[in-house]
Design an enzyme around this catalytic site. Structure first.
Site, PDB file in Angstrom:
ATOM      1  N   HIS A 166       0.504  -6.732 -11.522  1.00  0.00           N
ATOM      2  CA  HIS A 166       1.064  -6.371 -10.225  1.00  0.00           C
ATOM      3  C   HIS A 166       0.887  -7.480  -9.189  1.00  0.00           C
ATOM      4  CE1 HIS A 166       2.555  -3.374  -7.396  1.00  0.00           C
ATOM      5  NE2 HIS A 166       1.550  -3.645  -6.586  1.00  0.00           N
ATOM      6  N   ASP A 175       2.889  -5.126 -15.384  1.00  0.00           N
ATOM      7  CA  ASP A 175       2.553  -4.148 -14.349  1.00  0.00           C
ATOM      8  C   ASP A 175       3.273  -2.848 -14.663  1.00  0.00           C
ATOM      9  OD1 ASP A 175       1.984  -2.792 -11.952  1.00  0.00           O
ATOM     10  OD2 ASP A 175       3.665  -3.749 -10.908  1.00  0.00           O
ATOM     11  N   SER A 216       4.510  -5.502  -3.740  1.00  0.00           N
ATOM     12  CA  SER A 216       4.299  -4.066  -3.813  1.00  0.00           C
ATOM     13  C   SER A 216       5.073  -3.357  -2.700  1.00  0.00           C
ATOM     14  CB  SER A 216       2.797  -3.775  -3.779  1.00  0.00           C
ATOM     15  OG  SER A 216       2.541  -2.448  -4.108  1.00  0.00           O
ATOM     16  N   TYR A 217       4.376  -2.550  -1.871  1.00  0.00           N
ATOM     17  CA  TYR A 217       5.083  -1.863  -0.791  1.00  0.00           C
ATOM     18  C   TYR A 217       5.561  -2.834   0.290  1.00  0.00           C
ATOM     19  CZ  TYR A 217       6.585   2.055   2.048  1.00  0.00           C
ATOM     20  OH  TYR A 217       7.358   2.939   2.764  1.00  0.00           O
ATOM     21  N   GLY A 222       0.811  -1.213   0.000  1.00  0.00           N
ATOM     22  CA  GLY A 222       0.000   0.000   0.000  1.00  0.00           C
ATOM     23  C   GLY A 222       0.846   1.266   0.000  1.00  0.00           C
TER      24      GLY A 222
END
Length: 469
Positions: free
Chosen positions: A443, A391, A184-185, A88
């Protein structure tokens, strides 16, 4: 003192010690049993056990993190434990990892029930989904200021506290091999938590048996991630030559916050040149469900996810509206009751896949995770990094630019790896790290290419290179 008296004292002491151990074991059994999930609403019958609930990580602030454990489908006692984190920052591992990627269930379109994911990673491991930090998903804090000053450091420390205390609640996992994974994060969360564990183990009496980690489309280094992202946009014809040249000459990709001129160029590219696409998979149709949230910004391009909106379409096996189904399902009172979630009504807001409050107010972030990679490579952890190659948010070029800065020696040169006689992607094995792409994945790799993702996960657990044929 007579020998008989001494023997009696030792015997009484031993009985007392055994009694204390029995009380402790009973308490652990009761805590575990209280977290057992009988069944979720609309869930198909399964043979594996599930547990969920809260672990307090800071009593003074009233911070408690929510978890969901789905044990391995077969022989869970002999399988490793994999802790999954979504990014996020501010996004839910229950909403994403568990419900649309690697978990055993998928939510149906009416949000009335669940169906089985035949490529679930619990075929190979016990899966522990952690919602971190407090304010994500069902995790909460009684100190409202925590929602406005959370960042990388607190997230890593709280996640370590969670794992230590969770293992006390589930002692059968204490000596089990443990791996961390995410996307991701979580490219920040996972290595940062791994470092916390390595540092903890240096002084702990009972060490956490961490063996390695696996991260996908991972935010890694501000400079090289952003440079690689702009290059990806241009090389995939998402932006014009003119915009590309202006971005390259105007933006200082090393800065945490770009200049207003650079920001306006990002907005222009997304608003005027991208078109109505799903930036998390540039070849997939976006979701048609209307969203009240704004379009992605420069910040969320670096720190995904954000909800998708746009045209209705179909792609084999892919439903772009899955997070909307999750937001309906996990706000149902019967689902929350089954999960032992929000049991005291401490969460004064509806469950969302991502917390905008946390994302907007993220307090601290490492400019680069590469120094942690160097430290963990030296510590001997098994490290794999993978990248879905369609992505555009944290694209494959960003990851390759970042990892190149480690300057690792090559053990096995670049080659195509295979799934069901088809090229699943490409990979290169370095001394200390394996990198792999997943062909045609966006992603969230396990959502777009579930079979290939399971193949990759299996190879990672075995510590073997991906298959060449």
């Amino acid at each position: 003192m007579a020998r008989r008296e001494r023997t009696s004292i030792f015997l009484l002491a031993a009985i007392a010690a055994l009694s204390l151990l029995h009380v402790a074991a009973t308490r652990v059994d009761e805590e575990e049993e209280a977290d057992r999930i009988a069944a979720l609403p609309g869930q198909p019958e399964v043979g594996f056990h599930q547990f969920s609930g809260y672990v307090t990580v800071n009593a003074a602030a009233g911070r408690a993190l929510f978890y969901w454990l789905t044990e391995a489908a077969e022989h869970p006692e002999s399988k490793p434990l994999v802790v999954w984190l979504n990014g996020g920052p501010g996004c839910s591992s229950v909403g994403y990892g568990a419900s649309e990627e690697i978990g055993p269930f998928r939510i149906n379109k009416t949000s009335s029930g669940l169906y089985l994911n035949k490529f679930s990673w619990n075929k190979l491991a016990n899966l522990l989904f952690l919602e971190t930090p407090a304010g994500v998903g069902f995790s909460y804090t009684n100190r409202s200021s925590d929602l406005f000053d959370t960042g990388d450091r607190r997230t890593a420390k709280d996640s370590l506290q969670f794992l230590v205390r969770w293992l006390d609640r589930f002692p059968r996992y204490k000596n089990r091999e443990i791996y961390l994974s995410g996307e991701s994060y979580a490219g920040h969360y996972v290595p940062q938590l791994a470092k916390q564990i390595v540092d903890y183990n240096a002084h702990a009496t009972h060490k956490i048996n961490l063996k390695g980690f696996l991260v996908g489309n991972a935010v890694t280094d501000n400079h090289y991630d952003n440079l690689g992202t702009v290059n990806y946009w241009w090389s995939h014809a998402m932006i014009s030559d003119k915009t590309y040249r202006r971005l390259m000459s105007t933006c200082d990709f090393q800065r945490q916050k770009e200049s207003n001129e650079c920001e306006s160029l990002y907005y222009y590219a997304m608003d005027q040149e991208f078109g109505n696409i799903d930036q998390y998979n540039i070849y997939a149709p976006p979701c048609s469900v209307n969203s009240s949230r704004s379009a992605p910004t420069r910040r969320t391009m670096r720190l995904p996810h954000q909800p998708r909106s746009g045209l209705l379409g179909q792609l084999a096996g892919y439903d772009p509206c899955t997070e909307k189904y999750a937001e309906i399902y996990y706000n149902r009172p019967d689902v929350q009751k089954a999960l032992h979630a929000n049991i005291s009504g401490r969460i004064p807001y509806t469950w969302t896949a991502c917390s905008e409050t946390l994302n907007r107010n993220w307090n601290d972030t490492d400019a680069s995770i590469l120094p942690i990679y160097r430290e963990l490579i030296a510590a001997g952890l098994r490290i794999w990094v993978f990248s879905g190659d369609v992505d555009s948010v944290v694209p494959v070029t960003a990851t390759r630019y970042s990892l190149a800065q480690l300057k690792l020696d090559t053990k096995i040169p670049w080659y195509p790896w295979y799934v069901k006689k088809q090229v699943g992607g490409w990979t290169e094995v370095y001394r200390g790290l394996t990198f792999a792409t997943v062909r045609g994945a966006g992603h969230e790799v396990p959502m777009f290419k579930p079979r290939a993702a399971l193949q990759l996960f299996g190879s990672f657990l075995q510590g073997k290179p991906l298959p060449k044929s």
